[in-house]
Design an enzyme around this catalytic site. Structure first.
Site, PDB file in Angstrom:
ATOM      1  N   CYS A  85       0.820  -1.229   0.000  1.00 38.98           N
ATOM      2  CA  CYS A  85       0.000   0.000   0.000  1.00 38.98           C
ATOM      3  C   CYS A  85       0.842   1.262   0.000  1.00 38.98           C
ATOM      4  O   CYS A  85       0.317   2.360  -0.190  1.00 38.98           O
ATOM      5  CB  CYS A  85      -0.931   0.010   1.212  1.00 38.98           C
ATOM      6  SG  CYS A  85      -1.862  -1.504   1.405  1.00 38.98           S
ATOM      7  N   HIS A 334      -8.845   3.785  -1.564  1.00 38.11           N
ATOM      8  CA  HIS A 334      -7.503   3.203  -1.424  1.00 38.11           C
ATOM      9  C   HIS A 334      -7.170   2.315  -2.615  1.00 38.11           C
ATOM     10  O   HIS A 334      -7.175   1.082  -2.509  1.00 38.11           O
ATOM     11  CB  HIS A 334      -7.442   2.430  -0.104  1.00 38.11           C
ATOM     12  CG  HIS A 334      -6.086   1.884   0.223  1.00 38.11           C
ATOM     13  ND1 HIS A 334      -4.905   2.433  -0.254  1.00 38.11           N
ATOM     14  CD2 HIS A 334      -5.710   0.814   1.008  1.00 38.11           C
ATOM     15  CE1 HIS A 334      -3.883   1.732   0.210  1.00 38.11           C
ATOM     16  NE2 HIS A 334      -4.342   0.751   0.967  1.00 38.11           N
TER      17      HIS A 334
HETATM   18  C1  LIG Z   1     -15.398  -3.550   4.085  1.00 38.12           C
HETATM   19  C2  LIG Z   1     -15.568  -4.478   2.907  1.00 38.12           C
HETATM   20  C3  LIG Z   1     -15.378  -5.930   3.365  1.00 38.12           C
HETATM   21  C4  LIG Z   1     -16.948  -4.287   2.291  1.00 38.12           C
HETATM   22  O1  LIG Z   1     -17.067  -5.136   1.189  1.00 38.12           O
HETATM   23  P1  LIG Z   1     -18.519  -5.725   0.764  1.00 38.12           P
HETATM   24  O2  LIG Z   1     -19.265  -6.132   1.990  1.00 38.12           O
HETATM   25  O3  LIG Z   1     -18.300  -6.766  -0.291  1.00 38.12           O
HETATM   26  O4  LIG Z   1     -19.216  -4.458   0.200  1.00 38.12           O
HETATM   27  P2  LIG Z   1     -19.780  -4.267  -1.279  1.00 38.12           P
HETATM   28  O5  LIG Z   1     -18.641  -4.036  -2.211  1.00 38.12           O
HETATM   29  O6  LIG Z   1     -20.737  -5.380  -1.595  1.00 38.12           O
HETATM   30  O7  LIG Z   1     -20.586  -2.932  -1.125  1.00 38.12           O
HETATM   31  C5  LIG Z   1     -21.820  -2.867  -0.413  1.00 38.12           C
HETATM   32  C6  LIG Z   1     -22.130  -1.407  -0.114  1.00 38.12           C
HETATM   33  O8  LIG Z   1     -21.212  -0.921   0.890  1.00 38.12           O
HETATM   34  C7  LIG Z   1     -20.456   0.162   0.361  1.00 38.12           C
HETATM   35  N1  LIG Z   1     -19.093  -0.026   0.852  1.00 38.12           N
HETATM   36  C8  LIG Z   1     -18.226  -1.010   0.519  1.00 38.12           C
HETATM   37  N2  LIG Z   1     -17.071  -0.847   1.208  1.00 38.12           N
HETATM   38  C9  LIG Z   1     -17.237   0.248   1.963  1.00 38.12           C
HETATM   39  C10 LIG Z   1     -16.392   0.915   2.870  1.00 38.12           C
HETATM   40  N3  LIG Z   1     -15.169   0.463   3.114  1.00 38.12           N
HETATM   41  N4  LIG Z   1     -16.863   2.024   3.492  1.00 38.12           N
HETATM   42  C11 LIG Z   1     -18.107   2.474   3.232  1.00 38.12           C
HETATM   43  N5  LIG Z   1     -18.960   1.880   2.368  1.00 38.12           N
HETATM   44  C12 LIG Z   1     -18.514   0.779   1.742  1.00 38.12           C
HETATM   45  C13 LIG Z   1     -20.558   0.039  -1.143  1.00 38.12           C
HETATM   46  O9  LIG Z   1     -20.398   1.295  -1.768  1.00 38.12           O
HETATM   47  C14 LIG Z   1     -21.949  -0.499  -1.322  1.00 38.12           C
HETATM   48  O10 LIG Z   1     -22.864   0.568  -1.160  1.00 38.12           O
HETATM   49  P3  LIG Z   1     -24.221   0.606  -2.039  1.00 38.12           P
HETATM   50  O11 LIG Z   1     -24.981  -0.629  -1.638  1.00 38.12           O
HETATM   51  O12 LIG Z   1     -24.862   1.881  -1.607  1.00 38.12           O
HETATM   52  O13 LIG Z   1     -23.778   0.576  -3.460  1.00 38.12           O
HETATM   53  C15 LIG Z   1     -14.482  -4.160   1.810  1.00 38.12           C
HETATM   54  O14 LIG Z   1     -14.676  -2.822   1.360  1.00 38.12           O
HETATM   55  C16 LIG Z   1     -13.059  -4.316   2.351  1.00 38.12           C
HETATM   56  O15 LIG Z   1     -12.583  -5.435   2.527  1.00 38.12           O
HETATM   57  N6  LIG Z   1     -12.324  -3.216   2.577  1.00 38.12           N
HETATM   58  C17 LIG Z   1     -10.968  -3.279   3.046  1.00 38.12           C
HETATM   59  C18 LIG Z   1      -9.997  -3.303   1.858  1.00 38.12           C
HETATM   60  C19 LIG Z   1      -8.593  -3.591   2.310  1.00 38.12           C
HETATM   61  O16 LIG Z   1      -8.331  -4.496   3.070  1.00 38.12           O
HETATM   62  N7  LIG Z   1      -7.634  -2.810   1.828  1.00 38.12           N
HETATM   63  C20 LIG Z   1      -6.253  -2.952   2.201  1.00 38.12           C
HETATM   64  C21 LIG Z   1      -5.995  -2.215   3.469  1.00 38.12           C
HETATM   65  S1  LIG Z   1      -4.422  -2.550   4.147  1.00 38.12           S
END
Ligand SMILES: CC(C)(COP(=O)(O)OP(=O)(O)OC[C@H]1O[C@@H](n2cnc3c(N)ncnc32)[C@H](O)[C@@H]1OP(=O)(O)O)[C@@H](O)C(=O)NCCC(=O)NCCS
Length: 386
Positions: A85, A334
């Site tokens: 990252c 990100h």
């Molecule tokens: C948090 C997380 C698990 C959510 O994934 P998900 O449950 O599959 O979510 P989806 O992609 O199906 O999205 C569902 C809804 O939540 C929203 N959403 C997804 N991630 C979000 C987040 N991080 N913050 C706010 N909203 C989020 C989407 O926009 C979508 O909204 P909508 O229904 O209005 O369109 C995923 O974003 C994640 O793993 N994030 C971390 C990424 C990471 O690890 N990066 C490296 C860091 S070191």
């Protein structure tokens, strides 16, 4: 060795979120915008450092020559820099070394990532290879899980209320709502935060950064080469990279990231500055707990107090210490390899009066902090006006 004064002279980013174009196409486009914003031309670029950690998911590696070809400078050397990252801030450090050391006059840094063609499971699996694969990832540890482990250790040591993490998420979304580059441009309330689903206890949905596509580029050049900068340059006062143990089970404690502590201490020494000299920061808030750890590791707040300070509004845009006016990784998004460069784009826009409704009150000195994975690598840069 005498180092040359080195500046960031141009910067550009697209809107993070979902891109139609490939990482390579987006990288080429924002690179051209960054070069134009500096008043230079592609032919002035002596070297390109590219970051595109997950290009393999688009079946594309060795993307540097393709970007340079698109810029009309195929003969210019390029190299891909990968540091999870923190890839594009590692690339920025390479650019700094080349320019400050007198090897090149102007260097392009560009980071780009495209992930939206992957579903959450596939993206999570790709990301997990940035952790300790045989011990952590292969056994099911994901980044939300690993940062939840850090959050749990913190909560067991210091009194932490969910609202403290919530305040960081709310602030990020409030700033992202004012940033045209941000993935999420909508504010949230504490109620929305507290009612959002648990992802990896104690981290809720709004504690997590999203998976984003995006591209960001900056141009680094020596003071002597830039006779007449087109915009107010950022003087690079410190450019530091550090490493530390990746394996969480081998760390002496989980109450911070050793690589952040080392990078900040060295950067303050290099810049002859202290935390009190910094007007605003862009920190690596991949999860809200990461912002707390970063602010304490770098010495902005005593250990165990950053959550309380955040809840009291100290880190809001108009607070005593504005943190992540861009919306941070949490709300701006990100796109892994673009994140470090995009932090610098934010500093550049703040200093050049382009941040408009998210402008911080004072912008003479800024710090950017970018972490690779759970802290195996870290970059800290300090910038000031001339
Ligand atoms: C948090 C997380 C698990 C959510 O994934 P998900 O449950 O599959 O979510 P989806 O992609 O199906 O999205 C569902 C809804 O939540 C929203 N959403 C997804 N991630 C979000 C987040 N991080 N913050 C706010 N909203 C989020 C989407 O926009 C979508 O909204 P909508 O229904 O209005 O369109 C995923 O974003 C994640 O793993 N994030 C971390 C990424 C990471 O690890 N990066 C490296 C860091 S070191």
């Amino acid at each position: 060795m005498t180092m040359r004064e080195t500046w960031v002279v141009g910067a550009a980013s697209n809107r993070f979120g979902k891109m139609k174009e490939s990482a390579r196409e987006a990288a080429t486009r924002v690179s051209m915008e960054a070069i134009r914003s500096s008043g230079l031309e592609p032919k002035d670029i002596g070297h390109t450092f590219v970051s595109n950690a997950f290009g393999i998911s688009e079946h594309q590696a060795h993307v540097g020559p393709l970007i340079n070809g698109g810029l009309g400078i195929p003969e210019v050397p390029s190299a891909t820099i990968e540091s999870a990252c923190s890839s594009s801030s590692a690339a920025l450090h390479e650019a700094f070394v080349h320019v400050a050391g007198g090897f090149e006059d102007a260097v392009l840094v560009v980071g780009a990532e495209k992930l939206s063609h992957l579903d959450t499971l596939a993206a999570t699996s790709y990301f997990a290879i940035g952790a300790d694969y045989p011990f952590e990832s292969k056994n099911g540890a994901t980044f939300p899980g690993l940062y939840a482990t850090l959050a749990t250790a913190y909560e067991h040591t210091f009194p932490t209320r969910p609202e403290m993490l919530g305040a960081i998420a709310i602030k990020a979304h409030a700033n992202g709502a004012r940033n045209p580059h941000a993935h999420f441009q909508k504010e949230i309330t504490m109620e929305t935060y507290l009612n959002s689903p648990m992802i990896a206890s104690p981290l809720r949905l709004y504690d997590c950064c999203p998976f984003s596509d995006g591209a960001a580029a900056v141009v680094v050049a020596s003071k002597e080469f830039m006779k007449k900068p087109a915009q107010e340059p950022l003087v690079i006062r410190a450019s530091v990279r550090t490493g530390s143990i990746t394996e969480m089970q081998d760390r002496p404690d989980l109450l911070g990231l050793p690589s952040t502590r080392a990078a900040a201490a060295k950067a303050f020494r290099q810049a002859h500055m202290e935390p009190k000299d910094i007007d605003f920061l862009e920190v690596h808030d991949c999860f809200t707990i990461a912002e707390i750890l970063a602010l304490e590791d770098m010495g902005f707040f005593p250990r165990g107090t950053a959550g309380k300070e955040s809840l009291e509004g100290v880190t809001t845009r108009d607070g005593k210490l504005p943190v992540n006016p861009s919306g941070g990784l949490k709300a701006k998004g990100h796109p892994v390899s673009a994140s470090g460069a995009s932090q610098v784009v934010e500093v550049f826009e703040q200093v050049n009066g382009l941040a408009k409704s998210r402008a911080v009150p004072k912008n003479d000195v800024a710090l950017t902090h970018n972490v690779g994975a759970t802290g195996g690598s870290c970059s800290v840069h300090i910038f000031s006006r001339r």
